[in-house]
Design a protein around this motif. Structure first.
Motif, PDB file in Angstrom:
ATOM      1  N   ALA A   1      -4.745   2.862  -5.085  1.00  0.00           N
ATOM      2  CA  ALA A   1      -3.295   3.027  -5.048  1.00  0.00           C
ATOM      3  C   ALA A   1      -2.890   4.464  -5.335  1.00  0.00           C
ATOM      4  CB  ALA A   1      -2.641   2.071  -6.052  1.00  0.00           C
ATOM      5  N   LEU A   2      -3.554   5.096  -6.323  1.00  0.00           N
ATOM      6  CA  LEU A   2      -3.266   6.497  -6.607  1.00  0.00           C
ATOM      7  C   LEU A   2      -3.654   7.393  -5.433  1.00  0.00           C
ATOM      8  CD1 LEU A   2      -4.391   6.812 -10.357  1.00  0.00           C
ATOM      9  CD2 LEU A   2      -2.051   6.897  -9.461  1.00  0.00           C
ATOM     10  N   THR A   3      -4.800   7.095  -4.817  1.00  0.00           N
ATOM     11  CA  THR A   3      -5.237   7.887  -3.664  1.00  0.00           C
ATOM     12  C   THR A   3      -4.211   7.810  -2.543  1.00  0.00           C
ATOM     13  OG1 THR A   3      -7.563   7.500  -4.211  1.00  0.00           O
ATOM     14  CG2 THR A   3      -7.065   8.173  -1.959  1.00  0.00           C
ATOM     15  N   ASN A   4      -3.742   6.599  -2.233  1.00  0.00           N
ATOM     16  CA  ASN A   4      -2.753   6.435  -1.168  1.00  0.00           C
ATOM     17  C   ASN A   4      -1.435   7.117  -1.527  1.00  0.00           C
ATOM     18  OD1 ASN A   4      -4.540   4.950   0.344  1.00  0.00           O
ATOM     19  ND2 ASN A   4      -3.813   2.973  -0.397  1.00  0.00           N
TER      20      ASN A   4
ATOM     21  N   ASP B   1       0.035  -3.249 -11.826  1.00  0.00           N
ATOM     22  CA  ASP B   1       1.176  -2.815 -11.012  1.00  0.00           C
ATOM     23  C   ASP B   1       1.119  -1.304 -10.855  1.00  0.00           C
ATOM     24  OD1 ASP B   1       2.735  -5.337 -10.691  1.00  0.00           O
ATOM     25  OD2 ASP B   1       2.762  -5.246 -12.882  1.00  0.00           O
ATOM     26  N   VAL B   2       1.173  -0.861  -9.600  1.00  0.00           N
ATOM     27  CA  VAL B   2       1.199   0.565  -9.284  1.00  0.00           C
ATOM     28  C   VAL B   2       2.342   0.795  -8.300  1.00  0.00           C
ATOM     29  CG1 VAL B   2      -0.090   2.552  -8.428  1.00  0.00           C
ATOM     30  CG2 VAL B   2      -1.306   0.693  -9.579  1.00  0.00           C
ATOM     31  N   THR B   3       3.325   1.581  -8.700  1.00  0.00           N
ATOM     32  CA  THR B   3       4.472   1.886  -7.832  1.00  0.00           C
ATOM     33  C   THR B   3       4.664   3.391  -7.772  1.00  0.00           C
ATOM     34  OG1 THR B   3       6.027   1.716  -9.678  1.00  0.00           O
ATOM     35  CG2 THR B   3       5.606  -0.276  -8.399  1.00  0.00           C
ATOM     36  N   ASP B   4       5.134   3.863  -6.631  1.00  0.00           N
ATOM     37  CA  ASP B   4       5.445   5.284  -6.475  1.00  0.00           C
ATOM     38  C   ASP B   4       6.774   5.423  -5.747  1.00  0.00           C
ATOM     39  OD1 ASP B   4       5.059   5.930  -3.471  1.00  0.00           O
ATOM     40  OD2 ASP B   4       3.231   4.819  -3.967  1.00  0.00           O
ATOM     41  N   ASP B   5       7.346   6.619  -5.831  1.00  0.00           N
ATOM     42  CA  ASP B   5       8.625   6.887  -5.169  1.00  0.00           C
ATOM     43  C   ASP B   5       8.462   7.840  -4.001  1.00  0.00           C
ATOM     44  OD1 ASP B   5       7.974   9.171  -6.513  1.00  0.00           O
ATOM     45  OD2 ASP B   5       9.861   9.326  -7.639  1.00  0.00           O
ATOM     46  N   GLY B   6       7.278   7.803  -3.380  1.00  0.00           N
ATOM     47  CA  GLY B   6       6.999   8.694  -2.262  1.00  0.00           C
ATOM     48  C   GLY B   6       7.791   8.330  -1.029  1.00  0.00           C
TER      49      GLY B   6
ATOM     50  N   PRO C   1      -4.547   4.341   9.928  1.00  0.00           N
ATOM     51  CA  PRO C   1      -4.782   3.281   8.942  1.00  0.00           C
ATOM     52  C   PRO C   1      -6.262   3.155   8.626  1.00  0.00           C
ATOM     53  CG  PRO C   1      -3.289   2.537  10.687  1.00  0.00           C
ATOM     54  CD  PRO C   1      -3.827   3.851  11.115  1.00  0.00           C
ATOM     55  N   GLY C   2      -6.576   2.988   7.345  1.00  0.00           N
ATOM     56  CA  GLY C   2      -7.974   2.873   6.927  1.00  0.00           C
ATOM     57  C   GLY C   2      -8.279   1.511   6.360  1.00  0.00           C
ATOM     58  N   PHE C   3      -9.267   1.481   5.455  1.00  0.00           N
ATOM     59  CA  PHE C   3      -9.739   0.228   4.899  1.00  0.00           C
ATOM     60  C   PHE C   3      -9.314   0.044   3.442  1.00  0.00           C
ATOM     61  CE2 PHE C   3     -12.696   1.478   8.233  1.00  0.00           C
ATOM     62  CZ  PHE C   3     -12.732   0.332   9.013  1.00  0.00           C
ATOM     63  N   GLY C   4      -8.384   0.881   2.970  1.00  0.00           N
ATOM     64  CA  GLY C   4      -8.004   0.825   1.570  1.00  0.00           C
ATOM     65  C   GLY C   4      -7.432  -0.514   1.152  1.00  0.00           C
TER      66      GLY C   4
ATOM     67  N   VAL D   1       2.067  -1.791  -5.342  1.00  0.00           N
ATOM     68  CA  VAL D   1       0.871  -2.642  -5.317  1.00  0.00           C
ATOM     69  C   VAL D   1       0.894  -3.482  -6.585  1.00  0.00           C
ATOM     70  CG1 VAL D   1      -1.642  -2.713  -5.370  1.00  0.00           C
ATOM     71  CG2 VAL D   1      -0.474  -0.982  -3.987  1.00  0.00           C
ATOM     72  N   SER D   2       0.781  -4.796  -6.412  1.00  0.00           N
ATOM     73  CA  SER D   2       0.792  -5.707  -7.559  1.00  0.00           C
ATOM     74  C   SER D   2      -0.348  -6.704  -7.412  1.00  0.00           C
ATOM     75  CB  SER D   2       2.133  -6.451  -7.631  1.00  0.00           C
ATOM     76  OG  SER D   2       2.143  -7.361  -8.719  1.00  0.00           O
ATOM     77  N   ALA D   3      -1.179  -6.815  -8.456  1.00  0.00           N
ATOM     78  CA  ALA D   3      -2.332  -7.721  -8.425  1.00  0.00           C
ATOM     79  C   ALA D   3      -2.336  -8.562  -9.691  1.00  0.00           C
ATOM     80  CB  ALA D   3      -3.632  -6.940  -8.312  1.00  0.00           C
ATOM     81  N   VAL D   4      -2.758  -9.816  -9.513  1.00  0.00           N
ATOM     82  CA  VAL D   4      -2.931 -10.738 -10.637  1.00  0.00           C
ATOM     83  C   VAL D   4      -4.395 -11.157 -10.652  1.00  0.00           C
ATOM     84  CG1 VAL D   4      -2.239 -12.919 -11.686  1.00  0.00           C
ATOM     85  CG2 VAL D   4      -0.556 -11.554 -10.414  1.00  0.00           C
TER      86      VAL D   4
END
Length: 399
Positions: free
Chosen positions: A308-311, A337-342, A350-353, A384-387
């Motif tokens: 998520a940080l890489t993207n 949870d990873v959010t950005d304001d980009g 598109p890749g495989f991330g 990005v949100s994961a449980v």
């Protein structure tokens, strides 16, 4: 087709040849018995014709045992009815009964046995007590041949079943081995993608920073800024090299899996945040977990945050990019949870991330939600949100 059927088909010409030789040998033996000893009179021309003719069908005894039975029984009965030497066709009769039993079902064997014994008793009925005694003796031989044939038939079936089970078990083991190899390759591919994509992205951003400093105002070159950018690049390369070496350890046979260095977990999240900050992003990291996070879940959370940080750094599209990372334990699960304001202006293909993130989440039984953030109808970054459940996965899933 099981191995027994393959071998029987492969040996069919040889089996037919053996049956022909057996028929000839029994005919010779019957001829010797007919002129040497036994009860009854010596065969005349008709008797010899019957005796030799009843051995001919034995050449097809394995291919059509019932047809051979119905052809031979009248010939044998006629031979006995004319009071020819009764011992002469005994060998052919026993081989015939054995063949019927070894190639048929229990029901068919019982029916044939009862029919043969009934026919024999009918033929011997007129001989009085001597005939009855001889009938019992012959019935014993009949039952013995049928039991022998039935026993060998069951033995062959059990052997074929055991071979089939062994073959099925071997196929299962091979399929399991192939599945494990495929899973290991997929895991290695995910690790390499996460590692290289993250490191190369950071190196690219840091190189751009150095190039910008060099070209922005050459007359007032900020040597400290350039040196810092180059040091950041060197640190990223060293970190990538170490983690790549750890990942590639699974391709070498240096010992059992538990001797390898573990992949990074939650304790390495501050390093991820630091490298993203070095690339120019503002990272707000919040981690609140207990000490009971399984290694597999920790590794999955690390890779999700890393990707998520890489993207975000790659596609953020703005100089003041802000990324918020939250990793917390709640209700028996780890929430990432990873959010950005980009602005999301990345022009890469598109890749495989995201695919890799979903596979990692599934590997620990969790769920993932990833997509653009929409605020007031306008795009405002990515989320990005994961449980990741904590109770269903133990330490052994870390690798």
């Amino acid at each position: 087709m099981n191995p027994v059927q393959k071998s029987s088909r492969a040996m069919r010409p040889s089996a037919r040849r053996q049956d022909v030789f057996l028929a000839v040998g029994l005919a010779v033996l019957a001829s010797v018995v007919a002129v040497s000893f036994g009860s009854g009179r010596r065969p005349d021309a008709f008797g010899w014709a019957l005796l030799l003719a009843l051995h001919v069908p034995l050449a097809w005894r394995r291919r059509a045992p019932l047809v051979v039975l119905w052809v031979m029984v009248p010939l044998i009965a006629t031979f006995h009815e004319h009071d020819y030497n009764h011992s002469a066709p005994t060998g052919a009769s026993m081989v015939l009964l054995y063949t019927v039993a070894v190639t048929g079902s229990v029901r068919r064997t019982v029916i044939v046995g009862c029919s043969v014994i009934g026919l024999m008793v009918a033929l011997k009925f007129g001989d009085g007590m001597a005939g009855v005694a001889e009938s019992f003796q012959i019935a014993g031989w009949v039952v013995s041949m049928l039991v022998l044939g039935g026993y060998l038939r069951v033995h062959r079936q059990l052997t074929a079943t055991a071979l089939e089970r062994a073959e099925r078990a071997e196929r299962t083991r091979e399929e399991e081995a192939r599945r494990r190899v495929a899973e290991e390759r997929l895991r290695i591919a995910r690790d390499l993608h996460d590692l290289l994509a993250h490191s190369i992205t950071l190196i690219g951003v840091q190189t751009s920073v150095a190039a910008h400093v060099l070209t922005e105002d050459p007359d007032r070159l900020d040597r400290a800024a350039v040196a810092k950018a180059l040091d950041d690049i060197a640190d990223t390369c060293r970190s990538a090299r170490g983690e790549l070496r750890t990942t590639l350890e699974v391709l070498r046979d240096h010992g059992p899996a538990d001797t390898r260095d573990p992949l990074p977990g939650l304790d390495a999240l501050p390093d991820l945040a630091a490298t993203a900050r070095a690339a120019g992003a503002k990272v707000d990291l919040s981690v609140g977990t207990g000490a009971s996070v399984p290694a597999a879940v920790g590794a999955a959370a690390y890779r999700i945050v890393q990707e998520a940080l890489t993207n975000a750094v790659r596609h953020g599209g703005r100089a003041d990019l802000t990324v918020r990372v939250g990793v917390h334990e709640r209700d028996g699960a780890l929430l990432v949870d990873v959010t950005d304001d980009g602005a999301g202006t990345g022009d890469g293909t598109p890749g495989f991330g995201l695919v890799g993130m979903r596979e990692r989440v599934r590997s620990v039984g969790g769920t993932l939600d990833a997509g653009p953030r929409d605020e007031l109808g306008e795009r405002a970054g990515f989320a990005v949100s994961a449980v990741l459940p904590l109770r269903a996965h133990g330490e052994e899933g870390a690798r």
